[in-house]
Write an enzyme that holds these catalytic residues in place. Structure first.
Site, mmCIF file in Angstrom:
data_model
loop_
_atom_site.group_PDB
_atom_site.id
_atom_site.type_symbol
_atom_site.label_atom_id
_atom_site.label_comp_id
_atom_site.label_asym_id
_atom_site.label_seq_id
_atom_site.Cartn_x
_atom_site.Cartn_y
_atom_site.Cartn_z
ATOM 1 N N GLY A 109 1.350 60.763 -61.240
ATOM 2 C CA GLY A 109 1.156 62.210 -61.429
ATOM 3 C C GLY A 109 0.578 62.473 -62.805
ATOM 4 O O GLY A 109 0.827 63.508 -63.417
ATOM 5 N N ASP A 115 17.808 76.039 -57.541
ATOM 6 C CA ASP A 115 16.985 75.963 -58.748
ATOM 7 C C ASP A 115 17.834 75.826 -60.010
ATOM 8 O O ASP A 115 17.442 75.129 -60.950
ATOM 9 C CB ASP A 115 16.107 77.222 -58.835
ATOM 10 C CG ASP A 115 15.032 77.115 -59.905
ATOM 11 O OD1 ASP A 115 14.460 76.020 -60.052
ATOM 12 O OD2 ASP A 115 14.769 78.124 -60.592
ATOM 13 N N HIS A 121 21.678 72.481 -63.286
ATOM 14 C CA HIS A 121 21.960 72.845 -64.680
ATOM 15 C C HIS A 121 23.381 73.400 -64.874
ATOM 16 O O HIS A 121 24.114 72.961 -65.757
ATOM 17 C CB HIS A 121 20.957 73.886 -65.181
ATOM 18 C CG HIS A 121 19.528 73.528 -64.873
ATOM 19 N ND1 HIS A 121 19.031 72.263 -65.061
ATOM 20 C CD2 HIS A 121 18.502 74.267 -64.389
ATOM 21 C CE1 HIS A 121 17.742 72.259 -64.701
ATOM 22 N NE2 HIS A 121 17.407 73.447 -64.294
ATOM 23 N N ASP A 139 0.637 68.959 -64.010
ATOM 24 C CA ASP A 139 1.085 69.955 -64.990
ATOM 25 C C ASP A 139 2.202 69.414 -65.891
ATOM 26 O O ASP A 139 2.183 69.611 -67.117
ATOM 27 C CB ASP A 139 1.584 71.183 -64.198
ATOM 28 C CG ASP A 139 2.189 72.230 -65.093
ATOM 29 O OD1 ASP A 139 1.417 72.869 -65.828
ATOM 30 O OD2 ASP A 139 3.421 72.406 -65.068
ATOM 31 N N LEU A 140 3.165 68.744 -65.291
ATOM 32 C CA LEU A 140 4.291 68.233 -66.081
ATOM 33 C C LEU A 140 3.810 67.228 -67.130
ATOM 34 O O LEU A 140 4.214 67.276 -68.296
ATOM 35 C CB LEU A 140 5.323 67.572 -65.152
ATOM 36 C CG LEU A 140 6.558 67.007 -65.832
ATOM 37 C CD1 LEU A 140 7.445 68.114 -66.366
ATOM 38 C CD2 LEU A 140 7.373 66.140 -64.868
ATOM 39 N N ALA A 141 2.941 66.317 -66.683
ATOM 40 C CA ALA A 141 2.413 65.311 -67.608
ATOM 41 C C ALA A 141 1.675 65.994 -68.755
ATOM 42 O O ALA A 141 1.887 65.667 -69.926
ATOM 43 C CB ALA A 141 1.478 64.355 -66.868
ATOM 44 N N VAL A 147 -0.830 57.052 -53.795
ATOM 45 C CA VAL A 147 0.459 56.346 -53.717
ATOM 46 C C VAL A 147 0.723 55.711 -52.354
ATOM 47 O O VAL A 147 1.576 54.837 -52.231
ATOM 48 C CB VAL A 147 1.653 57.254 -54.110
ATOM 49 C CG1 VAL A 147 1.581 57.648 -55.564
ATOM 50 C CG2 VAL A 147 1.775 58.450 -53.200
ATOM 51 N N GLU A 190 17.964 85.523 -66.798
ATOM 52 C CA GLU A 190 16.528 85.612 -67.111
ATOM 53 C C GLU A 190 16.070 87.052 -66.934
ATOM 54 O O GLU A 190 16.510 87.725 -65.993
ATOM 55 C CB GLU A 190 15.727 84.736 -66.139
ATOM 56 C CG GLU A 190 16.044 83.255 -66.238
ATOM 57 C CD GLU A 190 15.286 82.481 -65.168
ATOM 58 O OE1 GLU A 190 14.055 82.470 -65.208
ATOM 59 O OE2 GLU A 190 15.949 81.916 -64.289
ATOM 60 N N ASP A 195 17.651 66.110 -66.033
ATOM 61 C CA ASP A 195 18.050 67.518 -65.923
ATOM 62 C C ASP A 195 17.756 68.044 -67.318
ATOM 63 O O ASP A 195 18.474 67.730 -68.265
ATOM 64 C CB ASP A 195 19.547 67.632 -65.591
ATOM 65 C CG ASP A 195 19.960 69.082 -65.445
ATOM 66 O OD1 ASP A 195 19.485 69.914 -66.241
ATOM 67 O OD2 ASP A 195 20.740 69.393 -64.532
ATOM 68 N N HIS A 196 16.665 68.799 -67.456
ATOM 69 C CA HIS A 196 16.195 69.064 -68.826
ATOM 70 C C HIS A 196 17.192 69.892 -69.637
ATOM 71 O O HIS A 196 17.126 69.914 -70.861
ATOM 72 C CB HIS A 196 14.789 69.688 -68.833
ATOM 73 C CG HIS A 196 14.762 71.112 -68.411
ATOM 74 N ND1 HIS A 196 14.743 71.494 -67.106
ATOM 75 C CD2 HIS A 196 14.763 72.249 -69.136
ATOM 76 C CE1 HIS A 196 14.733 72.809 -67.039
ATOM 77 N NE2 HIS A 196 14.748 73.300 -68.249
HETATM 78 P P1 NAP Z 1 1.502 68.959 -60.061
HETATM 79 O O1 NAP Z 1 0.842 69.621 -61.205
HETATM 80 O O2 NAP Z 1 1.227 69.451 -58.688
HETATM 81 O O3 NAP Z 1 1.153 67.412 -60.150
HETATM 82 C C1 NAP Z 1 1.328 66.552 -59.067
HETATM 83 C C2 NAP Z 1 0.661 65.230 -59.410
HETATM 84 O O4 NAP Z 1 0.753 64.365 -58.285
HETATM 85 C C3 NAP Z 1 -0.802 65.358 -59.746
HETATM 86 O O5 NAP Z 1 -1.078 64.498 -60.829
HETATM 87 C C4 NAP Z 1 -1.503 64.864 -58.481
HETATM 88 O O6 NAP Z 1 -2.736 64.359 -58.863
HETATM 89 C C5 NAP Z 1 -0.534 63.786 -58.041
HETATM 90 N N1 NAP Z 1 -0.606 63.457 -56.625
HETATM 91 C C6 NAP Z 1 -0.373 64.268 -55.568
HETATM 92 N N2 NAP Z 1 -0.493 63.588 -54.429
HETATM 93 C C7 NAP Z 1 -0.786 62.311 -54.746
HETATM 94 C C8 NAP Z 1 -1.007 61.122 -54.005
HETATM 95 N N3 NAP Z 1 -0.939 61.097 -52.667
HETATM 96 N N4 NAP Z 1 -1.266 59.975 -54.676
HETATM 97 C C9 NAP Z 1 -1.325 59.962 -56.033
HETATM 98 N N5 NAP Z 1 -1.124 61.054 -56.785
HETATM 99 C C10 NAP Z 1 -0.863 62.221 -56.161
HETATM 100 O O7 NAP Z 1 3.095 68.977 -60.196
HETATM 101 P P2 NAP Z 1 3.946 69.025 -61.549
HETATM 102 O O8 NAP Z 1 4.183 70.443 -61.902
HETATM 103 O O9 NAP Z 1 3.346 68.151 -62.568
HETATM 104 O O10 NAP Z 1 5.354 68.481 -61.061
HETATM 105 C C11 NAP Z 1 5.586 67.118 -60.759
HETATM 106 C C12 NAP Z 1 7.057 66.953 -60.384
HETATM 107 O O11 NAP Z 1 7.875 67.332 -61.490
HETATM 108 C C13 NAP Z 1 7.493 67.862 -59.228
HETATM 109 O O12 NAP Z 1 8.452 67.193 -58.471
HETATM 110 C C14 NAP Z 1 8.138 69.050 -59.926
HETATM 111 O O13 NAP Z 1 9.112 69.673 -59.133
HETATM 112 C C15 NAP Z 1 8.772 68.362 -61.112
HETATM 113 N N6 NAP Z 1 8.950 69.246 -62.259
HETATM 114 C C16 NAP Z 1 7.876 69.833 -62.854
HETATM 115 C C17 NAP Z 1 8.070 70.633 -63.963
HETATM 116 C C18 NAP Z 1 6.902 71.262 -64.676
HETATM 117 O O14 NAP Z 1 7.127 71.858 -65.743
HETATM 118 N N7 NAP Z 1 5.698 71.168 -64.170
HETATM 119 C C19 NAP Z 1 9.359 70.859 -64.457
HETATM 120 C C20 NAP Z 1 10.431 70.243 -63.818
HETATM 121 C C21 NAP Z 1 10.226 69.438 -62.728
HETATM 122 P P3 NAP Z 1 -4.072 64.253 -57.958
HETATM 123 O O15 NAP Z 1 -4.220 65.587 -57.312
HETATM 124 O O16 NAP Z 1 -5.143 63.941 -58.956
HETATM 125 O O17 NAP Z 1 -3.819 63.161 -57.020
#
Ligand code: NAP
Length: 504
Positions: free
Chosen positions: A20, A249, A254, A24-26, A99, A230, A191-192
């Protein structure tokens, strides 16, 4: 290497493989956090990161993304070495990868082995699954069967994100899907909230102070209140929220983690194993309700428009169902049967579009029955309350009674306040930075153990099942209020009231 605080800083060799890597998270959390660790010396030149996702990025493009993430996070102000982000980004490698495709794991292994040798990483690997949980099992399975897990002296660690299931059966299925490849001690469930310093300081406040340690029991504590309030609505998260709701959520993860930190018995030693055992025990000692009790002691709500009709109700927000029965508010009463606090109620509350944003914990002490200061024997002294402010304020308030400049001997309440200054708050590392550092060092203190997660689901599943038997009469609270009237009545029925009760 020693920091200003005298804490010894060790750097750790490791290869991070981020699934991933384009998400967004990354971008928002992981790259800035890793950079901060690099800047502070927890990561030196012997580390590498492989980012993977389906998008066909080049390494050069990936470096630009990583540098832009650092800049956007605003952490580069005042830096003297402008070359640092570029130097840091040069440790990043991008591998396009679906994946589901086994062949790609072969390519990934080859790259991992090359980087291991190039940076002398000694086989230490951290797999960060920044992807939807439905992929966890597939990834974990292929990491094992395609030999990406290191053998020998290096470590394998898996970091995963919430949501960890929708209920106990789905959480167990998810856990089973990864436990064939990773042992519990190798799994770091984020769990942040556990990465937030004021949450981490609960244990310090309780067990590092004779004053509170000696009073933290059923003889002196009347009740505990936890509020995660909130002021914003669902904003752009409607899609996710429609499948989750406030219980999944905020409460199961939390709030239940906070409950365990507040009600656990004192561990013999302050380390991750002892703390974990006490937290598990605390959750196991929360009274399991029948469905009838759950209906009585748990309140759900959904926000409507505000009184002036300037804010939309939840059902009118973009992306929500106009008949949605998703809850945006939960209040409840839990009862702990841990020996020290046996029978003490813990009132919990969280919601969107409430009067004021605040996360706080109120410890309400018992009243002294014998008020020798009152002329009228029925007159009560004001209850002593310790408030832990988690966010946006951070600090404590202790409310107690004292004589305040009157002729007779009447007591009035005063507040002893400690708040972190803006400068102090700015120095606290972001939750992700602390958590990734802990995972890098193999410290599991601030991660959720499977037994904690599963017990929290079991407690919440009863409430969910009870709720699912009835159609809720939503919306039932106005935006800008403190939730449905029933949440006030929950405490009133016990002769109590919420300590945090802001007026709009
Ligand atoms: P996101 O922005 O939708 O990112 C999802 C990632 O998965 C993308 O890099 C996407 O890249 C990749 N992906 C999707 N399908 C794939 C596949 N079949 N093979 C390889 N890569 C694939 O989601 P996110 O917000 O970063 O969240 C990721 C996880 O963290 C989720 O479970 C979310 O609930 C959790 N989370 C996120 C946050 C946050 O602040 N964003 C906070 C807490 C928890 P490609 O489209 O390039 O493949």
């Amino acid at each position: 290497m020693k920091s200003e605080s005298g804490v010894i800083k060790m750097n750790q060799k490791a290869l991070f493989i981020i699934f991933g890597g384009t998400g967004d998270l990354a971008y928002r959390k992981l790259y800035p956090a890793l950079f901060n660790l690099y800047e502070k010396g927890y990561l030196k030149e012997d580390f590498a990161v492989i980012g993977t996702a389906r998008r066909p990025w080049s390494n050069d493009h990936y470096h630009e993304v990583v540098m832009s993430a650092i800049e956007d996070a605003g952490r580069d102000s005042g830096r003297t070495n402008d070359d640092l982000p570029r130097k840091f980004a040069s440790h990043f490698y991008y591998q396009s990868h679906n994946v589901d495709d086994v062949d790609h794991y072969v390519a990934l292994r080859k790259l991992a082995d090359e980087l291991d040798e190039k940076y002398d990483l000694q086989g230490n690997r951290i797999f960060y699954l920044a992807m939807a949980p439905r992929f966890f099992g597939t990834i974990a399975g292929h990491l094992k069967d395609q030999a990406l897990l290191t053998k020998g002296n290096g470590f394998n660690r898996l970091i995963i994100e919430k949501p960890f299931g929708r209920d106990y059966p789905s959480a167990k299925e998810l856990n089973d899907s990864i436990s064939g490849s990773f042992k519990e001690e190798q799994i770091f469930r984020i769990d942040h909230y556990l990465g937030k310093e004021p949450i981490q300081s609960i244990a310090g406040l309780r067990f590092g102070n004779a004053l509170f340690n000696s009073l933290w029991n059923k003889v002196h504590i009347d009740n505990i209140q936890i509020t995660l309030s909130e002021s914003l609505g669902v904003e752009e998260r409607a899609g996710y929220y429609e499948t989750a709701g406030a219980m999944r959520d905020m409460v199961q993860n939390h709030i239940m983690q906070i409950v365990s930190l507040l009600t656990m018995e004192r561990p013999d030693v302050f380390d991750s194993e002892h703390l974990r055992d006490k937290k598990i025990e605390a959750l196991e000692n929360i009274q399991m309700y029948t469905k009838e009790e759950a209906k009585k002691y748990f309140i759900r709500g959904q926000y409507g428009a505000d009184e002036a009709n300037t804010q939309l109700g939840y059902r009118d927000e973009e992306g929500t169902d106009n008949q949605s029965t998703v809850e945006t508010f939960v209040a409840g009463k839990l009862i702990t049967h841990n020996p020290s606090l046996d029978g003490v109620p813990v009132y919990i509350r969280t919601g969107k579009r409430l009067t004021k944003k605040s996360t706080q914990i109120n410890i309400v002490f018992k009243n002294d029955d014998q008020n020798i200061f009152a002329k009228d024997a029925s007159e009560k002294l004001k209850t002593n309350v310790l408030t832990m402010h988690i966010e946006p304020d951070q600090g404590f308030t202790l409310e107690f009674n004292t004589k305040t400049g009157n002729q007779g001997y009447n007591l009035s309440p005063v507040h002893l306040r400690y708040r972190k200054t803006a400068t102090e708050k700015a120095q606290i590392p972001d939750a992700y930075e602390g958590l990734i550092r802990d995972a890098l060092m193999g410290n599991k203190t601030n991660f959720a153990h499977w037994h904690e997660v599963s017990q929290a689901w079991k407690i919440m599943d009863v409430v969910r099942e009870a709720w699912d038997e009835e159609e809720p009469a939503f919306p039932n609270y106005a935006s800008g209020s403190m939730g449905p009237e029933a949440a006030m009545q929950l405490l009133a029925d016990d002769g109590r009231k919420w300590v945090f009760n802001p007026r709009s």
